[in-house]
Design a protein around this motif. Structure first.
Motif, PDB file in Angstrom:
ATOM      1  N   ALA A  31       0.646  -1.119  -0.072  1.00 18.25           N
ATOM      2  CA  ALA A  31       0.052  -0.035  -0.081  1.00 18.25           C
ATOM      3  C   ALA A  31       0.909   1.152   0.043  1.00 18.25           C
ATOM      4  N   ALA A  32       1.959   1.278   0.807  1.00 21.48           N
ATOM      5  CA  ALA A  32       2.809   2.464   0.947  1.00 21.48           C
ATOM      6  C   ALA A  32       3.535   2.725  -0.580  1.00 21.48           C
ATOM      7  N   ALA A  33       3.907   1.687  -0.968  1.00 23.81           N
ATOM      8  CA  ALA A  33       4.594   1.769  -2.608  1.00 23.81           C
ATOM      9  C   ALA A  33       3.746   2.571  -3.594  1.00 23.81           C
ATOM     10  N   ASN A  34       2.294   2.053  -3.407  1.00 22.03           N
ATOM     11  CA  ASN A  34       1.333   2.735  -4.447  1.00 22.03           C
ATOM     12  C   ASN A  34       0.570   3.666  -3.792  1.00 22.03           C
ATOM     13  N   GLN A  35       0.941   4.401  -2.750  1.00 22.54           N
ATOM     14  CA  GLN A  35       0.332   5.719  -2.120  1.00 22.54           C
ATOM     15  C   GLN A  35      -1.324   5.274  -1.880  1.00 22.54           C
ATOM     16  N   VAL A  36      -1.412   4.203  -1.317  1.00 24.46           N
ATOM     17  CA  VAL A  36      -2.868   4.114  -0.830  1.00 24.46           C
ATOM     18  C   VAL A  36      -2.642   3.648   0.621  1.00 24.46           C
ATOM     19  N   THR A  37      -3.917   3.160   1.318  1.00 31.22           N
ATOM     20  CA  THR A  37      -3.979   2.625   2.810  1.00 31.22           C
ATOM     21  C   THR A  37      -4.118   1.063   2.560  1.00 31.22           C
ATOM     22  N   ALA A  38      -3.502   0.512   3.569  1.00 32.51           N
ATOM     23  CA  ALA A  38      -3.747  -0.945   3.578  1.00 32.51           C
ATOM     24  C   ALA A  38      -5.185  -1.481   3.696  1.00 32.51           C
ATOM     25  N   GLY A  39      -5.992  -0.275   4.411  1.00 27.52           N
ATOM     26  CA  GLY A  39      -7.479  -0.674   4.338  1.00 27.52           C
ATOM     27  C   GLY A  39      -8.132  -0.802   2.947  1.00 27.52           C
ATOM     28  N   GLN A  40      -7.416   0.379   2.321  1.00 24.25           N
ATOM     29  CA  GLN A  40      -7.998   0.513   0.729  1.00 24.25           C
ATOM     30  C   GLN A  40      -7.771  -0.948   0.056  1.00 24.25           C
ATOM     31  N   LEU A  41      -6.715  -1.373   0.391  1.00 23.50           N
ATOM     32  CA  LEU A  41      -6.413  -2.642  -0.533  1.00 23.50           C
ATOM     33  C   LEU A  41      -7.095  -3.735   0.001  1.00 23.50           C
ATOM     34  N   ALA A  42      -7.236  -4.065   1.373  1.00 21.81           N
ATOM     35  CA  ALA A  42      -7.967  -5.034   1.799  1.00 21.81           C
ATOM     36  C   ALA A  42      -9.528  -5.106   1.598  1.00 21.81           C
ATOM     37  N   LYS A  43     -10.000  -3.683   1.204  1.00 22.07           N
ATOM     38  CA  LYS A  43     -11.582  -3.835   0.629  1.00 22.07           C
ATOM     39  C   LYS A  43     -11.753  -4.249  -0.634  1.00 22.07           C
ATOM     40  N   THR A  44     -10.582  -4.240  -1.358  1.00 15.80           N
ATOM     41  CA  THR A  44     -10.562  -4.780  -2.848  1.00 15.80           C
ATOM     42  C   THR A  44     -10.195  -6.347  -2.859  1.00 15.80           C
ATOM     43  N   MET A  66     -11.396 -16.064  -2.061  1.00 12.33           N
ATOM     44  CA  MET A  66     -11.101 -15.032  -3.155  1.00 12.33           C
ATOM     45  C   MET A  66     -10.088 -14.076  -3.245  1.00 12.33           C
ATOM     46  N   VAL A  67      -9.342 -13.905  -1.868  1.00 10.75           N
ATOM     47  CA  VAL A  67      -8.240 -13.013  -1.858  1.00 10.75           C
ATOM     48  C   VAL A  67      -7.198 -13.219  -2.747  1.00 10.75           C
ATOM     49  N   LEU A  68      -7.031 -14.576  -2.888  1.00  9.81           N
ATOM     50  CA  LEU A  68      -5.736 -15.132  -3.605  1.00  9.81           C
ATOM     51  C   LEU A  68      -6.028 -14.790  -5.033  1.00  9.81           C
ATOM     52  N   PRO A  69      -6.968 -14.914  -5.912  1.00  4.00           N
ATOM     53  CA  PRO A  69      -7.013 -14.623  -7.321  1.00  4.00           C
ATOM     54  C   PRO A  69      -6.974 -13.204  -7.596  1.00  4.00           C
ATOM     55  N   ARG A  70      -7.422 -12.348  -6.498  1.00  4.82           N
ATOM     56  CA  ARG A  70      -7.412 -11.021  -6.571  1.00  4.82           C
ATOM     57  C   ARG A  70      -6.237 -10.288  -6.268  1.00  4.82           C
ATOM     58  N   LEU A  71      -5.693 -10.945  -5.448  1.00  8.32           N
ATOM     59  CA  LEU A  71      -4.248 -10.314  -4.997  1.00  8.32           C
ATOM     60  C   LEU A  71      -3.173 -11.099  -6.143  1.00  8.32           C
ATOM     61  N   LEU A  74      -3.692  -7.721  -8.763  1.00  8.37           N
ATOM     62  CA  LEU A  74      -2.921  -6.756  -8.042  1.00  8.37           C
ATOM     63  C   LEU A  74      -1.369  -6.787  -8.281  1.00  8.37           C
ATOM     64  N   THR A  75      -0.865  -8.030  -8.212  1.00 10.99           N
ATOM     65  CA  THR A  75       0.642  -8.062  -7.951  1.00 10.99           C
ATOM     66  C   THR A  75       1.079  -8.520  -9.290  1.00 10.99           C
ATOM     67  N   GLY A  76       0.299  -9.251 -10.247  1.00 10.49           N
ATOM     68  CA  GLY A  76       0.910  -9.874 -11.298  1.00 10.49           C
ATOM     69  C   GLY A  76       1.611 -11.053 -10.920  1.00 10.49           C
ATOM     70  N   LEU A  77       1.476 -11.817  -9.884  1.00 10.74           N
ATOM     71  CA  LEU A  77       2.052 -13.061  -9.678  1.00 10.74           C
ATOM     72  C   LEU A  77       1.130 -14.064  -9.457  1.00 10.74           C
ATOM     73  N   THR A  78       1.580 -15.244  -9.686  1.00  7.80           N
ATOM     74  CA  THR A  78       0.690 -16.341  -9.962  1.00  7.80           C
ATOM     75  C   THR A  78       0.227 -16.820  -8.705  1.00  7.80           C
ATOM     76  N   PRO A  79      -0.969 -17.412  -8.516  1.00  2.05           N
ATOM     77  CA  PRO A  79      -1.531 -17.927  -7.390  1.00  2.05           C
ATOM     78  C   PRO A  79      -0.662 -18.971  -6.670  1.00  2.05           C
ATOM     79  N   GLU A  80      -0.131 -19.663  -7.415  1.00  2.00           N
ATOM     80  CA  GLU A  80       0.853 -20.650  -6.794  1.00  2.00           C
ATOM     81  C   GLU A  80       2.063 -19.945  -6.097  1.00  2.00           C
TER      82      GLU A  80
END
Length: 324
Positions: A31-44, A66-71, A74-80
């Motif tokens: 969140a800090a790297a993208n200038q948002v709050t951790a709470g905002q990321l959590a709600k997505t 559902m946190v795994l596929p959405r994260l 957001l990060t461009g990383l694979t679920p694995e």
């Protein structure tokens, strides 16, 4: 439309997590790297309102898979990859599947030099494997809140290599044996009943350099941190014995037939420990009750049944190996 219902998009700075990183810690860094709050990321990421994520949040009791596929989006990383790097994700999935989740909070602050190589300038809190004690690349002790430089003590590096082999060989008994081996060396250190070992430990203590960093606001301080470092090689040596099911079988409750039978058991355990530790003897004060209070004696006879058989000084002499 709720934030977790909106399509997820790749973040401008999709930082990857450090292996084993605490979920809340990672979310705050992201969140800090993208200038948002951790709470905002959590709600997505999770379908409930008022999602509060502290830096140490890691159990994710109310989160859904559902946190795994959405994260991953957001990060461009694979679920694995995320499942491998973030222990909290695996726990969410296990809990959803109805599996038993054993949560162990064994945390450490990752080596700052290793983090700088990855462009991370802030401390990173992560889960520590049971056999991780130091950073081999930089020779820094990471099990504690003071990162001592110990690369000049090769016996520590060798001991951790052995520690990893023991962890792979005896995974079922490792947790219990770790507590027992720590109690053994800690007892000998405090009681000062093992002069051969105390000499080694004092030599190592004298070679420990001043502290390099302190993370007291992140990791609880270990008042015995320097002592634990000094006794670590002997701890690992004893761990290899007390984690071995063959030696642990000697501690199984049984009815001792006579003192002679118990003498053979005590003698075998002490002889093995002396050979492994490379000391002349561990059998101090044989003619006193202090010997029956020795940590290794108690480990061998955890129920204290032998005390009913040892009633005279001659009985204590019977517990001494004939070669000593």
């Amino acid at each position: 439309m709720e934030p977790w219902e909106a399509p997820a998009r790749l973040l401008p700075l999709p930082l990857p997590p450090v292996h084993g990183e605490v979920f809340g810690w990672y979310l705050h860094r992201l969140a800090a790297a993208n200038q948002v709050t951790a709470g905002q990321l959590a709600k997505t990421l999770t379908p409930f309102k008022n999602a509060q994520v502290g830096k140490r949040t890691d159990t994710l009791w109310r989160w859904t898979p559902m946190v795994l596929p959405r994260l991953a989006i957001l990060t461009g990383l694979t679920p694995e990859t995320l499942r491998m790097l973030l222990p909290a994700i695996a726990r969410v999935e296990a809990r959803t599947a109805g599996d038993v989740v054993r949560y162990r909070r064994r945390l450490y602050v990752a080596c700052s030099h290793c983090m700088h190589r990855r462009g991370i300038t802030t401390p990173v809190l992560a889960h520590r494997p049971a056999d991780l004690q130091l950073c081999h690349r930089h020779g820094i002790w990471v099990d504690g809140n003071r990162h001592y430089r110990v690369g000049h003590l090769p016996e520590l590096v060798t001991a951790e290599h052995r520690h990893r082999r023991i962890a792979r060989r005896f995974p079922d008994t490792l947790e219990a044996a770790t507590k027992e081996a720590q109690h053994l060396v800690r007892s000998w250190l405090l009681n000062k009943n093992q002069p051969h070992l105390l000499s080694r430990w004092n030599d190592r203590l004298a070679q420990l350099p001043p502290k390099e960093a302190i993370y007291g606001n992140i990791i609880r301080r270990r008042v015995d941190e320097r002592e634990y470092i000094a006794t670590y090689p002997e701890f690992v040596t004893l761990l290899g014995m007390v984690a071995d099911p063959a030696w642990r079988a000697l501690r199984a409750p049984r009815r001792w037939a006579n003192l002679s039978q118990h003498r053979r058991t005590i003698n075998a355990v002490y002889t093995e420990a002396e050979q492994r530790l490379n000391v002349p003897t561990l059998r101090e004060k044989l003619r006193s009750h202090a010997f029956s209070n020795d940590a290794l004696f108690r480990w061998t006879d955890s129920l204290g049944r032998s005390l009913m058989l040892v009633t005279t000084p001659d009985d204590y002499d019977a517990l001494q190996d004939e070669s000593h």
